[in-house]
Design a protein around this motif. Structure first.
Motif, PDB file in Angstrom:
ATOM      1  N   ILE A   7      -7.357  17.850  33.859  1.00 36.48           N
ATOM      2  CA  ILE A   7      -7.961  18.755  34.836  1.00 36.48           C
ATOM      3  C   ILE A   7      -6.851  19.577  35.473  1.00 36.48           C
ATOM      4  CG2 ILE A   7      -9.985  17.332  35.387  1.00 36.48           C
ATOM      5  CD1 ILE A   7      -8.455  16.402  37.926  1.00 36.48           C
ATOM      6  N   LYS A   8      -7.211  20.755  35.949  1.00 38.14           N
ATOM      7  CA  LYS A   8      -6.266  21.561  36.714  1.00 38.14           C
ATOM      8  C   LYS A   8      -6.200  21.010  38.134  1.00 38.14           C
ATOM      9  CE  LYS A   8      -6.894  25.893  34.204  1.00 38.14           C
ATOM     10  NZ  LYS A   8      -7.391  27.283  34.281  1.00 38.14           N
ATOM     11  N   THR A   9      -5.034  21.054  38.732  1.00 40.76           N
ATOM     12  CA  THR A   9      -4.891  20.629  40.120  1.00 40.76           C
ATOM     13  C   THR A   9      -4.460  21.821  40.970  1.00 40.76           C
ATOM     14  OG1 THR A   9      -2.540  20.027  40.023  1.00 40.76           O
ATOM     15  CG2 THR A   9      -4.148  18.340  39.340  1.00 40.76           C
ATOM     16  N   SER A  10      -4.511  21.643  42.266  1.00 45.42           N
ATOM     17  CA  SER A  10      -4.082  22.696  43.182  1.00 45.42           C
ATOM     18  C   SER A  10      -3.004  22.167  44.112  1.00 45.42           C
ATOM     19  CB  SER A  10      -5.270  23.205  44.003  1.00 45.42           C
ATOM     20  OG  SER A  10      -5.821  22.147  44.773  1.00 45.42           O
ATOM     21  N   LEU A  11      -2.239  23.084  44.648  1.00 53.26           N
ATOM     22  CA  LEU A  11      -1.227  22.769  45.665  1.00 53.26           C
ATOM     23  C   LEU A  11      -1.573  23.576  46.909  1.00 53.26           C
ATOM     24  CD1 LEU A  11       2.007  22.962  43.499  1.00 53.26           C
ATOM     25  CD2 LEU A  11       1.171  20.950  44.692  1.00 53.26           C
ATOM     26  N   HIS A  12      -1.874  22.883  47.988  1.00 53.56           N
ATOM     27  CA  HIS A  12      -2.189  23.549  49.247  1.00 53.56           C
ATOM     28  C   HIS A  12      -1.020  23.422  50.211  1.00 53.56           C
ATOM     29  CE1 HIS A  12      -6.476  22.723  47.877  1.00 53.56           C
ATOM     30  NE2 HIS A  12      -6.368  24.016  47.935  1.00 53.56           N
TER      31      HIS A  12
END
Length: 197
Positions: free
Chosen positions: A46-51
């Motif tokens: 899965i793609k992840t995000s960085l916040h």
């Protein structure tokens, strides 16, 4: 004491740190973490995000690394009795996986069997989707989730960015900057002792 099995609920664009750091820390001390995502199989990614907070009124979002799904979702559904705890990672994934009735049923299992529930950042959105899970609980989460916690009958706890909160067997925190404290409290709830020689 044998290691525990933890079910990690994720979706596309779940917060990268809240997957990788948590999983690796738990596995480093002998626990097993199964990372699942609706309709994904073991070996999928899965793609992840960085916040991050960079001076704007809200957080910014960047693309993170791919995360490996190491347990087929449908298999985990059938084996919930084998898990000792559930972990709801944050980021953007929770906003859509919380509407999945299968995810709701998983959370309901842990709530009704009184097994530990761990939540960080937006992960609380998954818990709020199941009636009664946060009712009467003191819960930390990203500040943007405060109205939802309150409407679901919980009490929002406004922690510093590096603290975690424990209410019974529920452990919660604001976001990835609290992972050290969050992991420490999760380990305590799981009965894990780390001793320095």
């Amino acid at each position: 004491m044998p290691g525990k099995r933890i079910l990690m609920l994720t979706g596309e664009f779940t917060e990268e740190y809240e997957i990788f750091v948590y999983q690796q820390a738990m596995e480093a001390v002998g626990h097993t973490v199964h990372v699942v995502c609706p309709d994904k199989n073991a070996g999928d990614v899965i793609k992840t995000s960085l916040h991050d907070f960079e001076g704007d009124q809200t957080y910014t979002e960047k693309l993170g690394h791919y995360a490996l799904i190491n347990k087929t979702f449908s298999d985990a559904e059938k084996q919930l009795d084998q898990y000792h705890a559930v972990y709801c990672a944050g980021g953007r994934g929770p906003e859509y996986i919380r509407t999945d009735k299968r995810v709701q049923a998983m959370v309901r299992h842990f709530h009704e069997t009184k097994k530990p529930i761990f939540t960080i950042c937006h992960g609380v959105q998954i818990l709020i989707a199941v009636d009664g899970v946060v009712r009467g609980k003191k819960v930390a989460a990203l500040a943007a989730c405060e109205p939802e916690v309150t409407l679901a009958g919980g009490t929002y706890i406004d922690l510093t960015p590096t603290e975690a909160y424990v209410d019974g067997t529920m452990v919660s925190a604001k976001g990835w900057t609290a992972l050290a404290a969050f992991i420490r409290e999760c380990l305590k709830v799981l009965g894990t002792e780390i001793r320095h020689a």
